[in-house]
Design a protein around this motif. Structure first.
Motif, PDB file in Angstrom:
ATOM      1  N   LYS A 157       0.859  -1.206   0.000  1.00 37.50           N
ATOM      2  CA  LYS A 157       0.000   0.000   0.000  1.00 37.50           C
ATOM      3  C   LYS A 157       0.889   1.248   0.000  1.00 37.50           C
ATOM      4  O   LYS A 157       0.644   2.207  -0.728  1.00 37.50           O
ATOM      5  CB  LYS A 157      -0.898  -0.020   1.243  1.00 37.50           C
ATOM      6  CG  LYS A 157      -1.920   1.126   1.302  1.00 37.50           C
ATOM      7  CD  LYS A 157      -2.754   1.005   2.567  1.00 37.50           C
ATOM      8  CE  LYS A 157      -3.737   2.143   2.725  1.00 37.50           C
ATOM      9  NZ  LYS A 157      -4.805   2.154   1.722  1.00 37.50           N
ATOM     10  N   GLY A 158       1.932   1.199   0.832  1.00 33.04           N
ATOM     11  CA  GLY A 158       2.839   2.345   0.955  1.00 33.04           C
ATOM     12  C   GLY A 158       3.508   2.698  -0.359  1.00 33.04           C
ATOM     13  O   GLY A 158       3.562   3.862  -0.761  1.00 33.04           O
ATOM     14  N   VAL A 159       4.017   1.684  -1.041  1.00 28.25           N
ATOM     15  CA  VAL A 159       4.721   1.902  -2.303  1.00 28.25           C
ATOM     16  C   VAL A 159       3.776   2.502  -3.350  1.00 28.25           C
ATOM     17  O   VAL A 159       4.175   3.319  -4.173  1.00 28.25           O
ATOM     18  CB  VAL A 159       5.362   0.578  -2.792  1.00 28.25           C
ATOM     19  CG1 VAL A 159       5.850   0.692  -4.213  1.00 28.25           C
ATOM     20  CG2 VAL A 159       6.515   0.195  -1.868  1.00 28.25           C
ATOM     21  N   ARG A 166       6.237   9.957  -3.084  1.00 29.25           N
ATOM     22  CA  ARG A 166       6.158  11.246  -3.772  1.00 29.25           C
ATOM     23  C   ARG A 166       5.337  11.129  -5.060  1.00 29.25           C
ATOM     24  O   ARG A 166       4.492  11.974  -5.350  1.00 29.25           O
ATOM     25  CB  ARG A 166       7.567  11.735  -4.104  1.00 29.25           C
ATOM     26  CG  ARG A 166       7.588  13.136  -4.708  1.00 29.25           C
ATOM     27  CD  ARG A 166       8.974  13.550  -5.110  1.00 29.25           C
ATOM     28  NE  ARG A 166       9.886  13.489  -3.970  1.00 29.25           N
ATOM     29  CZ  ARG A 166      11.156  13.903  -4.024  1.00 29.25           C
ATOM     30  NH1 ARG A 166      11.649  14.373  -5.147  1.00 29.25           N
ATOM     31  NH2 ARG A 166      11.935  13.819  -2.965  1.00 29.25           N
ATOM     32  N   ASN A 167       5.583  10.072  -5.826  1.00 29.91           N
ATOM     33  CA  ASN A 167       4.828   9.881  -7.076  1.00 29.91           C
ATOM     34  C   ASN A 167       3.336   9.712  -6.808  1.00 29.91           C
ATOM     35  O   ASN A 167       2.499  10.184  -7.574  1.00 29.91           O
ATOM     36  CB  ASN A 167       5.360   8.673  -7.860  1.00 29.91           C
ATOM     37  CG  ASN A 167       6.672   9.010  -8.548  1.00 29.91           C
ATOM     38  OD1 ASN A 167       7.015  10.183  -8.705  1.00 29.91           O
ATOM     39  ND2 ASN A 167       7.438   8.004  -8.947  1.00 29.91           N
ATOM     40  N   LEU A 225       1.891  13.090  -6.284  1.00 25.81           N
ATOM     41  CA  LEU A 225       1.739  13.817  -7.553  1.00 25.81           C
ATOM     42  C   LEU A 225       0.519  13.318  -8.317  1.00 25.81           C
ATOM     43  O   LEU A 225      -0.226  14.099  -8.908  1.00 25.81           O
ATOM     44  CB  LEU A 225       3.012  13.683  -8.400  1.00 25.81           C
ATOM     45  CG  LEU A 225       4.267  14.337  -7.772  1.00 25.81           C
ATOM     46  CD1 LEU A 225       5.514  14.016  -8.577  1.00 25.81           C
ATOM     47  CD2 LEU A 225       4.095  15.851  -7.634  1.00 25.81           C
ATOM     48  N   ALA A 226       0.291  11.993  -8.261  1.00 29.09           N
ATOM     49  CA  ALA A 226      -0.890  11.409  -8.933  1.00 29.09           C
ATOM     50  C   ALA A 226      -2.169  11.873  -8.241  1.00 29.09           C
ATOM     51  O   ALA A 226      -3.131  12.306  -8.887  1.00 29.09           O
ATOM     52  CB  ALA A 226      -0.790   9.890  -8.925  1.00 29.09           C
ATOM     53  N   ALA A 227      -2.183  11.803  -6.899  1.00 31.25           N
ATOM     54  CA  ALA A 227      -3.380  12.200  -6.136  1.00 31.25           C
ATOM     55  C   ALA A 227      -3.681  13.685  -6.322  1.00 31.25           C
ATOM     56  O   ALA A 227      -4.840  14.096  -6.394  1.00 31.25           O
ATOM     57  CB  ALA A 227      -3.185  11.888  -4.654  1.00 31.25           C
ATOM     58  N   LEU A 249      10.640   9.575  -1.255  1.00 32.04           N
ATOM     59  CA  LEU A 249       9.958  10.248  -0.144  1.00 32.04           C
ATOM     60  C   LEU A 249       9.387  11.597  -0.567  1.00 32.04           C
ATOM     61  O   LEU A 249       9.927  12.270  -1.433  1.00 32.04           O
ATOM     62  CB  LEU A 249      10.920  10.444   1.036  1.00 32.04           C
ATOM     63  CG  LEU A 249      11.502   9.170   1.671  1.00 32.04           C
ATOM     64  CD1 LEU A 249      12.468   9.527   2.796  1.00 32.04           C
ATOM     65  CD2 LEU A 249      10.399   8.260   2.198  1.00 32.04           C
ATOM     66  N   ARG A 250       8.301  11.973   0.066  1.00 37.63           N
ATOM     67  CA  ARG A 250       7.664  13.262  -0.202  1.00 37.63           C
ATOM     68  C   ARG A 250       8.460  14.399   0.439  1.00 37.63           C
ATOM     69  O   ARG A 250       9.146  14.189   1.438  1.00 37.63           O
ATOM     70  CB  ARG A 250       6.244  13.277   0.376  1.00 37.63           C
ATOM     71  CG  ARG A 250       5.343  12.232  -0.215  1.00 37.63           C
ATOM     72  CD  ARG A 250       3.957  12.252   0.399  1.00 37.63           C
ATOM     73  NE  ARG A 250       3.105  11.267  -0.260  1.00 37.63           N
ATOM     74  CZ  ARG A 250       1.791  11.270  -0.221  1.00 37.63           C
ATOM     75  NH1 ARG A 250       1.147  12.199   0.471  1.00 37.63           N
ATOM     76  NH2 ARG A 250       1.092  10.340  -0.846  1.00 37.63           N
ATOM     77  N   THR A 251       8.289  15.592  -0.101  1.00 40.32           N
ATOM     78  CA  THR A 251       8.860  16.773   0.545  1.00 40.32           C
ATOM     79  C   THR A 251       7.994  17.116   1.768  1.00 40.32           C
ATOM     80  O   THR A 251       6.819  16.727   1.815  1.00 40.32           O
ATOM     81  CB  THR A 251       8.848  17.985  -0.408  1.00 40.32           C
ATOM     82  OG1 THR A 251       7.469  18.330  -0.667  1.00 40.32           O
ATOM     83  CG2 THR A 251       9.561  17.688  -1.724  1.00 40.32           C
TER      84      THR A 251
END
Length: 320
Positions: free
Chosen positions: A12-14, A19-20, A23-25, A253-255
Motif C-alpha cells: 500500500k505504501g509503495v 512522492r509519485n 503527484l498522482a493524487a 519520499l515526499r517533501t
C-alpha cells in the motif's frame, strides 16, 4: 498475521505513500480549496520548527493566519520563526517553548495559553517521538507515550474550552500510516512488557491517536476533529529514527510541503469542514483506518476504555 499486515502495508505504501503517489493524487485536488485568507484566525502547531510542522506553519502564515509555534528547542524555533516571517511577511508568528514529554508542563502550558489568549481556531498536533530504546520521563511515564498520546490528549482536552469559544474550531492530529499494522492495545500503554521495538511502539501510539480522535469527535460535536497520514516524508525525524528505511526510500519520499498539504487543507479549507468529524485522511480524502483482512478492529468498549485511561492519567498530573 503480522507478516500479512506488514506486507500489505508496504505494498500500500509503495503505491499510495510515496512522492509519485502524491503527484498522482494531487491531480484530483481542487486548487481553490487553498486559495483562502485566514487573517484573524489563530493556529497552534506543535513541533513547528522543522519538517511537516514548519511547512504547515509557513503555509498558514502565507495565508495571513496567526501562528503559535510550540517547540522544544528555543534556538531552532527562533530560527524557523525568522524564516517564516522573512518568507511570508507575516509577523504574527509566536514561539512557545514546551517539551511535550514533560506531562505536568503540558497542562501548565495549556492553562497559561488559555489565560493569555482569547481565541484559538485550530489546534494542530504534529509533534511526535520515536525512541530507539525505552526511556521514561521525570514522572515515570514512557517518553514516546508521553509525547505521542498523553501530551496530545492533555493539550487537546485543556484547549477545548478555548476552541469551543472560537469560530469554526478544528483539531488536526498528524498520525501515520504505520498505525495500519497495529490493533489497539490498552493493556501495555507504557510498553514495559515484552521487547521494546520503537517503530512498533510509535505505530501503536498512532493507532491510539486515531481512536482518541474518533472518541473526542463523539463528545465534542461543535469542534471538527480529524487525523491524517502525511505519506512517507523526508524529514529529520524519519532520517534519525529509521535510517535504513530513509536510505532505501530517499528518492521516493515526499517533501515536507507535500506531507503538510492535507494538514493545511484540513486546517483552512471550507471543503474539509463539510466532511464528518473524527475521520482519517490521506491526500485530502477520507480513507479507512484498517487494512482489508488485517483484523485490527477493536471493540467500542476498548476504544472508550482508552480515553478513560488517558483521562485518569491526565488528571494525575493536573496542577491544582
Amino acid at each position: 498475521m503480522s507478516l500479512y499486515r506488514n506486507s500489505a502495508w508496504f505494498l500500500k505504501g509503495v503505491t499510495e505513500f510515496t512522492r509519485n503517489a502524491f503527484l498522482a493524487a494531487s491531480k484530483q485536488f481542487v486548487e481553490k480549496d487553498l486559495e483562502v485568507s485566514v487573517a484573524g484566525r489563530s493556529f497552534l502547531i506543535t513541533g513547528a520548527n522543522s519538517g511537516i510542522g514548519k511547512a504547515t506553519a509557513m503555509a498558514i502564515a502565507k495565508r495571513g493566519g496567526t501562528v503559535h509555534m510550540v517547540c522544544r528547542n528555543k534556538d531552532k524555533a527562533e530560527e524557523a520563526r525568522a524564516d517564516i516571517v522573512k518568507e511570508t511577511g507575516n509577523k504574527e508568528v509566536y514561539v512557545h517553548i514546551l517539551d511535550l514529554s514533560e506531562t505536568k508542563k503540558v497542562w501548565e502550558f495549556a492553562e497559561a495559553f488559555k489565560r493569555k489568549y482569547k481565541a484559538l481556531n485550530v489546534l494542530i498536533n504534529n509533534a511526535g517521538s520515536i525512541m530507539s530504546q525505552r526511556d521514561v520521563n521525570v514522572e515515570g511515564l514512557e517518553k514516546s507515550f508521553a509525547v505521542n498520546v498523553l501530551g496530545v490528549y492533555i493539550l487537546t482536552k485543556s484547549l477545548i474550552p478555548l476552541l469551543e469559544k472560537s469560530a469554526d474550531p478544528r483539531v488536526i492530529t498528524v498520525s501515520s500510516g504505520g498505525m495500519l499494522v497495529q490493533k489497539l492495545r490498552i493493556g501495555n500503554l507504557q510498553s514495559d512488557r515484552g521487547r521494546y521495538d520503537g517503530t512498533m511502539v510509535y505505530a501503536q501510539h498512532k493507532r491510539q491517536q486515531v481512536v482518541m480522535t474518533e472518541q473526542l469527535a463523539k463528545t465534542h460535536t461543535n469542534i471538527h476533529f480529524s487525523v491524517m497520514h502525511p505519506g512517507w516524508v523526508d524529514t529529520p525525524a524519519v532520517a534519525n529514527a529509521m535510517p535504513d528505511f530513509h536510505r532505501s526510500m530517499k528518492d521516493s519520499l515526499r517533501t515536507p510541503e507535500q506531507g503538510a498539504d492535507t494538514v493545511v487543507w484540513l486546517a483552512v479549507s471550507e471543503a474539509a469542514a463539510k466532511n464528518p468529524s473524527g475521520r482519517f485522511y490521506q491526500d485530502r480524502k477520507m480513507v479507512s483506518t484498517h487494512l482489508p483482512l488485517a483484523w485490527t478492529h477493536s471493540s467500542p468498549l476498548e476504544e472508550q476504555k482508552l480515553v478513560s485511561l488517558l483521562d485518569d492519567l491526565a488528571k494525575t498530573f493536573q496542577p491544582h
